[in-house]
Motif scaffolding. Structure first.
Motif, PDB file in Angstrom:
ATOM      1  N   TYR A 149       0.826  -1.210   0.000  1.00 38.13           N
ATOM      2  CA  TYR A 149       0.000   0.000   0.000  1.00 38.13           C
ATOM      3  C   TYR A 149       0.859   1.259   0.000  1.00 38.13           C
ATOM      4  CZ  TYR A 149      -3.632  -3.183   1.782  1.00 38.13           C
ATOM      5  OH  TYR A 149      -4.509  -4.218   1.956  1.00 38.13           O
ATOM      6  N   ALA A 150       0.336   2.321  -0.610  1.00 35.31           N
ATOM      7  CA  ALA A 150       0.966   3.636  -0.496  1.00 35.31           C
ATOM      8  C   ALA A 150      -0.047   4.696  -0.895  1.00 35.31           C
ATOM      9  CB  ALA A 150       2.206   3.732  -1.378  1.00 35.31           C
ATOM     10  N   SER A 151       0.093   5.866  -0.306  1.00 31.48           N
ATOM     11  CA  SER A 151      -0.745   6.997  -0.700  1.00 31.48           C
ATOM     12  C   SER A 151       0.022   8.283  -0.437  1.00 31.48           C
ATOM     13  CB  SER A 151      -2.067   7.002   0.074  1.00 31.48           C
ATOM     14  OG  SER A 151      -1.831   7.128   1.461  1.00 31.48           O
ATOM     15  N   LEU A 152      -0.306   9.307  -1.206  1.00 36.65           N
ATOM     16  CA  LEU A 152       0.393  10.577  -1.038  1.00 36.65           C
ATOM     17  C   LEU A 152      -0.353  11.693  -1.755  1.00 36.65           C
ATOM     18  CD1 LEU A 152       1.851  11.204  -3.995  1.00 36.65           C
ATOM     19  CD2 LEU A 152       3.398   9.450  -3.210  1.00 36.65           C
ATOM     20  N   TYR A 153       0.056  12.907  -1.444  1.00 39.16           N
ATOM     21  CA  TYR A 153      -0.388  14.092  -2.165  1.00 39.16           C
ATOM     22  C   TYR A 153       0.793  14.592  -2.984  1.00 39.16           C
ATOM     23  CZ  TYR A 153      -4.552  14.337   0.778  1.00 39.16           C
ATOM     24  OH  TYR A 153      -5.744  14.066   1.409  1.00 39.16           O
ATOM     25  N   MET A 154       0.543  14.887  -4.270  1.00 34.40           N
ATOM     26  CA  MET A 154       1.604  15.362  -5.149  1.00 34.40           C
ATOM     27  C   MET A 154       1.295  16.778  -5.634  1.00 34.40           C
ATOM     28  SD  MET A 154       4.461  15.095  -6.646  1.00 34.40           S
ATOM     29  CE  MET A 154       4.864  13.411  -6.168  1.00 34.40           C
ATOM     30  N   PRO A 155       2.050  17.766  -5.153  1.00 30.57           N
ATOM     31  CA  PRO A 155       1.869  19.130  -5.649  1.00 30.57           C
ATOM     32  C   PRO A 155       2.661  19.356  -6.936  1.00 30.57           C
ATOM     33  CG  PRO A 155       3.501  19.115  -3.901  1.00 30.57           C
ATOM     34  CD  PRO A 155       3.038  17.689  -4.071  1.00 30.57           C
ATOM     35  N   MET A 156       2.123  20.186  -7.793  1.00 27.34           N
ATOM     36  CA  MET A 156       2.844  20.661  -8.976  1.00 27.34           C
ATOM     37  C   MET A 156       2.396  22.098  -9.197  1.00 27.34           C
ATOM     38  SD  MET A 156       4.966  20.112 -11.436  1.00 27.34           S
ATOM     39  CE  MET A 156       5.400  21.037 -12.897  1.00 27.34           C
ATOM     40  N   ASP A 157       3.161  23.027  -8.652  1.00 27.99           N
ATOM     41  CA  ASP A 157       2.787  24.440  -8.681  1.00 27.99           C
ATOM     42  C   ASP A 157       1.382  24.628  -8.102  1.00 27.99           C
ATOM     43  OD1 ASP A 157       5.279  24.777  -9.743  1.00 27.99           O
ATOM     44  OD2 ASP A 157       4.615  25.287 -11.752  1.00 27.99           O
ATOM     45  N   GLU A 158       0.426  25.091  -8.905  1.00 28.76           N
ATOM     46  CA  GLU A 158      -0.922  25.381  -8.387  1.00 28.76           C
ATOM     47  C   GLU A 158      -1.802  24.140  -8.280  1.00 28.76           C
ATOM     48  OE1 GLU A 158      -2.077  24.415 -12.359  1.00 28.76           O
ATOM     49  OE2 GLU A 158      -0.262  25.319 -11.550  1.00 28.76           O
ATOM     50  N   THR A 159      -1.289  22.998  -8.712  1.00 20.73           N
ATOM     51  CA  THR A 159      -2.066  21.759  -8.784  1.00 20.73           C
ATOM     52  C   THR A 159      -1.744  20.844  -7.609  1.00 20.73           C
ATOM     53  OG1 THR A 159      -2.147  21.861 -11.196  1.00 20.73           O
ATOM     54  CG2 THR A 159      -2.473  19.699 -10.207  1.00 20.73           C
ATOM     55  N   LEU A 160      -2.763  20.138  -7.125  1.00 20.64           N
ATOM     56  CA  LEU A 160      -2.555  19.140  -6.082  1.00 20.64           C
ATOM     57  C   LEU A 160      -3.346  17.886  -6.435  1.00 20.64           C
ATOM     58  CD1 LEU A 160      -1.192  18.593  -3.323  1.00 20.64           C
ATOM     59  CD2 LEU A 160      -3.367  19.260  -2.258  1.00 20.64           C
ATOM     60  N   THR A 161      -2.645  16.755  -6.476  1.00 19.89           N
ATOM     61  CA  THR A 161      -3.260  15.470  -6.815  1.00 19.89           C
ATOM     62  C   THR A 161      -3.000  14.465  -5.704  1.00 19.89           C
ATOM     63  OG1 THR A 161      -3.066  15.843  -9.200  1.00 19.89           O
ATOM     64  CG2 THR A 161      -3.239  13.555  -8.479  1.00 19.89           C
ATOM     65  N   ARG A 162      -4.035  13.697  -5.395  1.00 19.89           N
ATOM     66  CA  ARG A 162      -3.934  12.636  -4.388  1.00 19.89           C
ATOM     67  C   ARG A 162      -3.896  11.289  -5.112  1.00 19.89           C
ATOM     68  NH1 ARG A 162      -8.428  13.424  -0.471  1.00 19.89           N
ATOM     69  NH2 ARG A 162      -9.724  12.899  -2.260  1.00 19.89           N
ATOM     70  N   VAL A 163      -2.954  10.431  -4.719  1.00 20.87           N
ATOM     71  CA  VAL A 163      -2.821   9.102  -5.324  1.00 20.87           C
ATOM     72  C   VAL A 163      -2.760   8.061  -4.212  1.00 20.87           C
ATOM     73  CG1 VAL A 163      -1.392   7.587  -6.762  1.00 20.87           C
ATOM     74  CG2 VAL A 163      -1.597  10.017  -7.333  1.00 20.87           C
ATOM     75  N   ALA A 164      -3.542   6.998  -4.370  1.00 23.16           N
ATOM     76  CA  ALA A 164      -3.502   5.870  -3.436  1.00 23.16           C
ATOM     77  C   ALA A 164      -3.438   4.585  -4.250  1.00 23.16           C
ATOM     78  CB  ALA A 164      -4.733   5.869  -2.537  1.00 23.16           C
ATOM     79  N   ILE A 165      -2.603   3.649  -3.801  1.00 22.35           N
ATOM     80  CA  ILE A 165      -2.379   2.417  -4.554  1.00 22.35           C
ATOM     81  C   ILE A 165      -2.411   1.214  -3.624  1.00 22.35           C
ATOM     82  CG2 ILE A 165       0.148   2.566  -4.341  1.00 22.35           C
ATOM     83  CD1 ILE A 165       0.387   1.494  -7.176  1.00 22.35           C
ATOM     84  N   ASP A 166      -2.956   0.128  -4.146  1.00 25.28           N
ATOM     85  CA  ASP A 166      -2.930  -1.164  -3.467  1.00 25.28           C
ATOM     86  C   ASP A 166      -2.514  -2.191  -4.511  1.00 25.28           C
ATOM     87  OD1 ASP A 166      -3.338  -3.547  -2.119  1.00 25.28           O
ATOM     88  OD2 ASP A 166      -5.522  -3.341  -1.992  1.00 25.28           O
ATOM     89  N   ILE A 167      -1.343  -2.770  -4.330  1.00 23.89           N
ATOM     90  CA  ILE A 167      -0.900  -3.823  -5.246  1.00 23.89           C
ATOM     91  C   ILE A 167      -1.581  -5.104  -4.782  1.00 23.89           C
ATOM     92  CG2 ILE A 167       1.070  -5.063  -6.210  1.00 23.89           C
ATOM     93  CD1 ILE A 167       2.749  -2.586  -5.697  1.00 23.89           C
ATOM     94  N   SER A 168      -2.802  -5.249  -5.234  1.00 17.66           N
ATOM     95  CA  SER A 168      -3.720  -6.244  -4.688  1.00 17.66           C
ATOM     96  C   SER A 168      -3.907  -7.462  -5.577  1.00 17.66           C
ATOM     97  CB  SER A 168      -5.094  -5.591  -4.499  1.00 17.66           C
ATOM     98  OG  SER A 168      -5.574  -5.117  -5.759  1.00 17.66           O
ATOM     99  N   GLY A 169      -3.533  -7.339  -6.846  1.00 21.53           N
ATOM    100  CA  GLY A 169      -3.881  -8.381  -7.801  1.00 21.53           C
ATOM    101  C   GLY A 169      -5.303  -8.229  -8.313  1.00 21.53           C
ATOM    102  N   ARG A 170      -6.005  -7.200  -7.829  1.00 22.04           N
ATOM    103  CA  ARG A 170      -7.378  -6.927  -8.265  1.00 22.04           C
ATOM    104  C   ARG A 170      -7.397  -5.565  -8.952  1.00 22.04           C
ATOM    105  NH1 ARG A 170      -7.736  -8.272  -3.058  1.00 22.04           N
ATOM    106  NH2 ARG A 170      -8.439  -6.190  -2.460  1.00 22.04           N
ATOM    107  N   PRO A 171      -7.460  -5.547 -10.271  1.00 22.86           N
ATOM    108  CA  PRO A 171      -7.369  -4.272 -10.987  1.00 22.86           C
ATOM    109  C   PRO A 171      -8.615  -3.408 -10.830  1.00 22.86           C
ATOM    110  CG  PRO A 171      -7.737  -6.075 -12.525  1.00 22.86           C
ATOM    111  CD  PRO A 171      -7.534  -6.699 -11.179  1.00 22.86           C
ATOM    112  N   ALA A 172      -8.376  -2.145 -10.512  1.00 21.17           N
ATOM    113  CA  ALA A 172      -9.458  -1.161 -10.445  1.00 21.17           C
ATOM    114  C   ALA A 172      -8.837   0.220 -10.573  1.00 21.17           C
ATOM    115  CB  ALA A 172     -10.221  -1.274  -9.132  1.00 21.17           C
ATOM    116  N   LEU A 173      -9.538   1.104 -11.239  1.00 17.56           N
ATOM    117  CA  LEU A 173      -9.073   2.484 -11.364  1.00 17.56           C
ATOM    118  C   LEU A 173     -10.210   3.441 -11.052  1.00 17.56           C
ATOM    119  CD1 LEU A 173      -6.946   4.656 -12.261  1.00 17.56           C
ATOM    120  CD2 LEU A 173      -7.997   4.504 -14.536  1.00 17.56           C
ATOM    121  N   VAL A 174      -9.935   4.382 -10.172  1.00 13.78           N
ATOM    122  CA  VAL A 174     -10.796   5.545  -9.984  1.00 13.78           C
ATOM    123  C   VAL A 174      -9.936   6.741 -10.372  1.00 13.78           C
ATOM    124  CG1 VAL A 174     -12.088   6.960  -8.365  1.00 13.78           C
ATOM    125  CG2 VAL A 174     -12.120   4.457  -8.139  1.00 13.78           C
TER     126      VAL A 174
END
Length: 197
Positions: A91-116
């Motif tokens: 598992y991992a999750s984080l917030y990634m800033p890029m100047d005025e932009t902020l993106t949140r990413v969370a991942i689970d290497i689960s063997g079960r594919p899903a994308l939101v």
């Protein structure tokens, strides 16, 4: 040790991909799509995964087939390189800033594919690159890597920055999730004793 090579050939594209999960972030990328090459270079650099991509696609039609097929092949390569997934952090999750932009990413290497994937681009194109292809790539990658992936841009005004924060966020999340946890050496990180299904 945790390496993989994938070759994918269709009537639309010819793709060769190699990854080393325990690399240093070296990239050798040539897809014929400048902005996409830039994103894949960022992915390698910030994940510390060595990535090689050589793609010949029907760019005279558009970029869709090449972008999607590279996502498929890279996802397959990461999945193959992970093997049994024993010892990974998972598992991992984080917030990634890029100047005025902020993106949140969370991942689970689960063997079960899903994308939101929730990111709105102010423009339809970044140079010649269709911004809708960012989601297409993430969908192909997550599905073929067998990972659960959530990517959400909370705010941002510049399409380039939004795309870059998504790729960099994935890179840093992957870096953490594929890392070997020294306290769980050899253990599959699941109460089932296996990942996937």
């Amino acid at each position: 040790m945790r390496k993989a090579t994938i070759t994918r050939k269709t009537k639309e594209t010819a793709i060769e991909v190699a990854v080393d999960l325990d690399g240093t972030g070296v990239s050798q990328v040539a897809t014929g799509i400048g902005f996409f090459d830039h994103m894949l270079d960022l992915l390698a650099r910030h994940s510390r995964i060595d990535i090689k991509v050589k793609a010949d696609g029907d760019l005279h039609v558009d970029y869709h087939h090449t972008v999607e097929d590279v996502g498929i092949a890279l996802g397959q390569a990461v999945k193959q390189a992970l093997g049994s997934m024993a010892g990974i952090t998972r598992y991992a999750s984080l917030y990634m800033p890029m100047d005025e932009t902020l993106t949140r990413v969370a991942i689970d290497i689960s063997g079960r594919p899903a994308l939101v994937f929730k990111a709105e681009f102010p423009r339809d194109k970044i140079g010649e690159f269709d911004t809708e292809l960012v989601r297409e790539w993430f969908n192909a990658f997550a599905g073929n890597a067998g990972i659960t992936l959530h990517v959400e841009t909370l705010y941002g005004e510049n399409s380039h920055h939004i795309a870059e924060s998504c790729f960099k966020g994935l890179a840093r999340a992957l870096r953490a999730a594929v890392a070997i946890d020294p306290r769980a050496a050899g253990e599959v990180p699941s109460t089932k004793g296996q990942l996937g299904g």
